[in-house]
Design an enzyme around this catalytic site. Sequence first.
Site, short mmCIF file in Angstrom:
data_model
loop_
_atom_site.label_atom_id
_atom_site.label_comp_id
_atom_site.label_asym_id
_atom_site.label_seq_id
_atom_site.Cartn_x
_atom_site.Cartn_y
_atom_site.Cartn_z
N GLY A 113 63.45 17.34 44.95
CA GLY A 113 62.11 17.56 44.38
C GLY A 113 61.42 16.25 44.10
N ARG A 114 60.41 16.33 43.27
CA ARG A 114 59.72 15.11 42.87
C ARG A 114 60.56 14.37 41.84
NH1 ARG A 114 53.54 15.86 42.29
NH2 ARG A 114 53.98 15.13 40.20
N HIS A 125 61.44 25.68 39.18
CA HIS A 125 62.62 25.37 39.98
C HIS A 125 63.23 26.62 40.61
CE1 HIS A 125 62.78 21.31 37.85
NE2 HIS A 125 62.46 21.10 39.10
N THR A 167 70.71 19.84 39.22
CA THR A 167 69.82 19.83 38.07
C THR A 167 70.56 19.33 36.85
OG1 THR A 167 68.41 21.16 36.63
CG2 THR A 167 70.32 22.26 37.55
N ARG A 168 69.80 18.74 35.95
CA ARG A 168 70.35 18.40 34.64
C ARG A 168 69.47 19.00 33.56
NH1 ARG A 168 67.66 13.40 36.19
NH2 ARG A 168 66.39 12.67 34.48
N HIS A 226 63.41 12.91 41.80
CA HIS A 226 64.82 13.30 41.68
C HIS A 226 65.63 12.17 41.02
CE1 HIS A 226 68.42 15.59 43.19
NE2 HIS A 226 68.97 14.42 42.94
#
Length: 388
Positions: free
Chosen positions: A290-291, A205, A197-198, A293
């Site tokens: 995920g969507r 999430h 993740t950023r 990415h």
Amino acid sequence: MTTGTAQSSPVIDPHGGTLIDRTVSGEQADALRAEAAGLTEVTLTEKQTADLDMISSGALSPLTGFMTRDDYDSVVESMHLAGGLAWALPVTLSVPAGLSADRIALRGYEGDLLGVMDVAEVFEADRRREAELVFRTTDEAHPGVAQVYAEGSTLAGGQITVFQRPQPGFPALHMDPVDTRAAIAGRGWKRVVGFQTRNPVHRAHEYIQKCALETVDGLLLHPLVGKTKGDDVPAEVRVECYRVLLDNYYPAGRTMLSAFPAAMRYAGPREAIWHAICRKNYGCSHFIVGRDHAGVGSYYGTYDAQLIFDDFEPGELGIQPMFFEHSFFCRGCGNMGTAKTCPHDAEHHVHLSGTKVREMLGRGEMPPPEFSRPEVAQVLIDAYRGQG
Ligand SMILES: [Zn+2]
């Protein structure tokens, strides 16, 4: 010297089978540092410094240096190294045109001499072709493309040796692949899912991570702390968000938090593959995709970063991707869900756009608890106020 994974270890093998270590220490480091002081120098960008560090620690195994032309061309054209191993992104060092030296000193973007490279080859790359195939656009407004164009077309490839690691952005969260592997083995986890993740982690999430965790032994929350776009939430704020979230809502015995030192490319689908391979080197057997990415703007289709995994033969990547839909809290269901699991209309779903959330936080307003944990929201509110 490289350290392979012991046969008895339950931890997944690194990509290519061997965890690379291109660091030297002690007298060897002193000697190399002294030699480097007399060599032609190249100063690395922030991204290249992160790449150097990740090559040296084995995070980019099997790479032992910046790419030579055969690997570069092969990766750009076919997502495989010249030797045939799957690999999705070029890892390159740009140098001044006309560079001629067998060994060069590498200076990090913060100014320290970090290592040397034995130059195997200096070559001209077609950066426009790279943009087209890797980023699926040649648009300079794309931050990853802009970065590649800014680096220029003259590249140098060859094996690197690092005598000084760059200062980690978050020393407390710094764990090399060898460390995460040892921690995973120490906990006896056989199946570990990595989450990239950023962004701060909100309920959506959290839900995805916990769905994944239900089917494996452990979760590695692995936030990217390297260079990102200026408008992303600063890494130090995000790290504080992760801490309060884990402390309050995650079982300590099933969760690890450490930093992923890579710089973002925003290459979407290709970066998803690259992120998965890197996490395999950190010891993850599974990886959440995920969507959109690693996407930016509207350059990539919503599911492109999931579909690209089908371009590889089963088992080629070694790490198992876990695909997830966009999730939300549904008042009709009374819990979190996705289009796969909730039958209700959008009006039942707690949905807030990123812009809306930023506005609320900026005003010191708590988003609904179905959207964000209050502890996380408070960290963000404090951060926004600090800026103001
Ligand atoms: Zn529902």
